[in-house]
Design a protein around this motif. Structure first.
Motif, PDB file in Angstrom:
ATOM      1  N   UNK A  47       0.814  -1.217   0.000  1.00  0.00           N
ATOM      2  CA  UNK A  47       0.000   0.000   0.000  1.00  0.00           C
ATOM      3  C   UNK A  47       0.851   1.273   0.000  1.00  0.00           C
ATOM      4  N   UNK A  48       1.768   1.390   0.939  1.00  0.00           N
ATOM      5  CA  UNK A  48       2.568   2.620   1.051  1.00  0.00           C
ATOM      6  C   UNK A  48       3.402   2.851  -0.202  1.00  0.00           C
ATOM      7  N   UNK A  49       4.044   1.814  -0.704  1.00  0.00           N
ATOM      8  CA  UNK A  49       4.871   1.966  -1.905  1.00  0.00           C
ATOM      9  C   UNK A  49       4.019   2.350  -3.109  1.00  0.00           C
ATOM     10  N   UNK A  50       2.876   1.703  -3.259  1.00  0.00           N
ATOM     11  CA  UNK A  50       1.995   2.017  -4.383  1.00  0.00           C
ATOM     12  C   UNK A  50       1.446   3.435  -4.278  1.00  0.00           C
ATOM     13  N   UNK A  51       1.084   3.845  -3.075  1.00  0.00           N
ATOM     14  CA  UNK A  51       0.549   5.191  -2.876  1.00  0.00           C
ATOM     15  C   UNK A  51       1.620   6.247  -3.136  1.00  0.00           C
ATOM     16  N   UNK A  52       2.828   6.035  -2.641  1.00  0.00           N
ATOM     17  CA  UNK A  52       3.927   6.974  -2.909  1.00  0.00           C
ATOM     18  C   UNK A  52       4.138   7.124  -4.409  1.00  0.00           C
ATOM     19  N   UNK A  53       4.159   6.007  -5.099  1.00  0.00           N
ATOM     20  CA  UNK A  53       4.359   6.035  -6.547  1.00  0.00           C
ATOM     21  C   UNK A  53       3.257   6.850  -7.235  1.00  0.00           C
ATOM     22  N   UNK A  54       2.013   6.641  -6.818  1.00  0.00           N
ATOM     23  CA  UNK A  54       0.897   7.383  -7.408  1.00  0.00           C
ATOM     24  C   UNK A  54       1.013   8.869  -7.122  1.00  0.00           C
ATOM     25  N   UNK A  55       1.358   9.234  -5.896  1.00  0.00           N
ATOM     26  CA  UNK A  55       1.468  10.652  -5.537  1.00  0.00           C
ATOM     27  C   UNK A  55       2.526  11.367  -6.373  1.00  0.00           C
ATOM     28  N   UNK A  56       3.675  10.727  -6.544  1.00  0.00           N
ATOM     29  CA  UNK A  56       4.740  11.358  -7.343  1.00  0.00           C
ATOM     30  C   UNK A  56       4.371  11.380  -8.831  1.00  0.00           C
ATOM     31  N   UNK A  57       3.718  10.345  -9.304  1.00  0.00           N
ATOM     32  CA  UNK A  57       3.299  10.321 -10.706  1.00  0.00           C
ATOM     33  C   UNK A  57       2.259  11.413 -10.963  1.00  0.00           C
ATOM     34  N   UNK A  58       1.292  11.554 -10.052  1.00  0.00           N
ATOM     35  CA  UNK A  58       0.266  12.590 -10.204  1.00  0.00           C
ATOM     36  C   UNK A  58       0.881  13.993 -10.128  1.00  0.00           C
ATOM     37  N   UNK A  59       1.821  14.181  -9.221  1.00  0.00           N
ATOM     38  CA  UNK A  59       2.470  15.498  -9.083  1.00  0.00           C
ATOM     39  C   UNK A  59       3.251  15.832 -10.353  1.00  0.00           C
ATOM     40  N   UNK A  60       3.917  14.849 -10.933  1.00  0.00           N
ATOM     41  CA  UNK A  60       4.688  15.078 -12.167  1.00  0.00           C
ATOM     42  C   UNK A  60       3.771  15.413 -13.339  1.00  0.00           C
TER      43      UNK A  60
END
Length: 116
Positions: free
Chosen positions: A99-112
């Motif tokens: 969960x945490x790894x997937x969420x971090x990845x999504x947050x950075x992808x969305x921010x980019x």
């Protein structure tokens, strides 16, 4: 154990001050600084729910915003709390292992991509 929040702002450890004094800490969740809310927390509700769940289980956590990594903030614990953190995360049954790894990845992808 399930908990949906909110994050207890008064209970957050001041990791930026501790780091300035030479104390080290262990990060367990990363998020883009560009997504901060008015309280200096990641604005994403899923991120807040995850951090709040860890905190509500008794782990003294803090938010580290002055990291050496550009545009990256972290939820973290002091080294003496790493074992407690791992035990609590293992018991958070509402969050899958990744969960945490997937969420971090999504947050950075969305921010980019220009989202928050």
């Amino acid at each position: 154990m399930e908990y949906a929040g909110p994050i207890d702002l008064n209970a957050l450890v001041d990791l930026d001050s501790l780091a300035a004094d030479g104390a080290g800490h262990y990060t367990f969740f990363a998020f883009p600084i560009s997504t901060l809310d008015a309280h200096g927390l990641p604005s994403d509700p899923d991120a807040q729910r995850y951090i709040a769940a860890v905190q509500s289980a008794g782990v003294p956590i803090g938010i580290w915003l002055n990291s050496p990594v550009d545009d990256t903030g972290y939820a973290a614990v002091m080294h003496e709390n790493i074992s407690q953190l791992h035990d609590v995360v293992a018991g958070l049954t509402q969050f899958p292992d990744s969960y945490a790894a997937d969420l971090c990845e999504r947050l950075f992808r969305d921010a980019a991509a220009g989202g928050t």
